[in-house]
Scaffold this motif. Sequence first.
Motif, short mmCIF file in Angstrom:
data_model
loop_
_atom_site.label_atom_id
_atom_site.label_comp_id
_atom_site.label_asym_id
_atom_site.label_seq_id
_atom_site.Cartn_x
_atom_site.Cartn_y
_atom_site.Cartn_z
N GLY A 25 0.82 -1.21 0.00
CA GLY A 25 0.00 0.00 0.00
C GLY A 25 0.85 1.25 0.00
N TRP A 71 -2.81 0.29 -7.73
CA TRP A 71 -3.41 0.70 -6.46
C TRP A 71 -4.69 -0.09 -6.20
N ALA A 78 -3.66 -3.25 -4.61
CA ALA A 78 -3.33 -3.12 -3.20
C ALA A 78 -4.60 -3.05 -2.35
N GLN A 79 -5.60 -2.30 -2.83
CA GLN A 79 -6.87 -2.21 -2.10
C GLN A 79 -7.57 -3.56 -2.03
N PHE A 134 -3.86 0.11 7.10
CA PHE A 134 -3.34 0.04 5.74
C PHE A 134 -3.29 1.43 5.12
N SER A 135 -4.35 2.22 5.30
CA SER A 135 -4.38 3.58 4.77
C SER A 135 -3.29 4.44 5.41
N ALA A 140 -0.15 3.58 3.65
CA ALA A 140 -0.23 4.09 2.28
C ALA A 140 0.02 5.59 2.24
#
Length: 422
Positions: free
Chosen positions: A28, A125, A128-129, A146-147, A150
């Motif tokens: 991420g 991306w 990754a999500q 995770f965010s 990222a």
Amino acid sequence: MTAETDPSHPSAPPPHKRHGLRPVYAIGLFTMGLIDVFVFLIPIYALSLEMTDAQVGWLVGARSFVSLFLSIHGGVLMDRFGTRKVTLGFVGCVVVLAPLFPLMPSFHGLLLLQALTGGAISLAWSGAQTMIAQTVDGDAEFIGRFSFFARIGTTCSPIIAGALWDLGGAWVAYGFGTAWAATAFVAVWLGPEPPIATHDAAAVAQPRFRLIDLMPRLSDYRASFALAAIPAVAFTAAVILVRNSNYGVQTSVYVTYVEGIGFSATMIAVLFGAIEAAAGIGSLFAGRSMRRFDPRWFLVWTTAATILLIASTPLFVMASPLPGVVFALLLAAQFARGAIQGVSQPILFSIQAKAVGRHQQGSVVGFRQTVNRAASIVVPPLIGMAADQWGREFAFLLMGVVFTALSLLLALLARRVPPSEG
């Protein structure tokens, strides 16, 4: 011992989640960081070539063209053949295409290169999500973490790229972008491959890949768009459409406006980094916010707040004749907008992930990205043309009025979503 590491703790994730999280966090960080490197550099590069605001807007919008049509197909391929393998292909395309930017000084050459590179970055991306959604079954707490990681990537990458631009121009800055893409490729290569699931969520063997599978299927697109029949998916898609107007403005007329009042590439990069750093911090509070507030109305009002903050950019500039004060005000506005978006984004992802089956995670991410890309294509050219025609200050005002009205219409859609789904 924490809840995350103690298997006996009631809130601890299953073993496959605990062991798979750290590599996914790294993926991420580098895949989302890719977005901001290339989104930040293109308007700076275009301005150095003396292009107009409308041309800058078209270049910014072009990065979404390919992914508008292929996000769903890419998501379906991830569901069908494995998220990691498909994501590797997209990141590899970025590694090959990134060094070509300094060789393309023409508008049409950059337009084509933007479309190809932007599509590959967007789909990486998406991978990754999809990976985090599959690994944690849509848990907002872990999606928030995770965010956070990222956002570390999106905070650091534009600041480094901006400083390198000021030091060495396009070749040095895009050289860094190539190196970042190569690092992202290694991160995905070393990452986990979540098990492929069928409709009953049971893991199955990976199907045999055929060349014909590279071609999009109409049935896949119908199935993905059919997800909009789920009220929670339809509502969050509308939120994404309105929210993304912020990003379209920031990556086009916002850059040309602050560059026009004398900000260097490094200063602009710091403004980009501020929103991402704040979003990373905000994302850590997503799980708590989702438990404390009604997610539907939380998304409505946070969307309206972020629009008003960016639309007020000219007001912050007019507030003081001192450049240092102006920069501080813009930095504060960026930080506030980032914190709000950081809290709300994992909530939005969580609502969608929980609204569909595990076998549809790639499809719903593809649908989400398609909606996202539609806004990314339309907003930058339109606001760029408005800036060329009536001035950049008016363009901000127009954007604020239109999208604040649209954000209020989200309240009507929110009423259709049952509280249990939102």
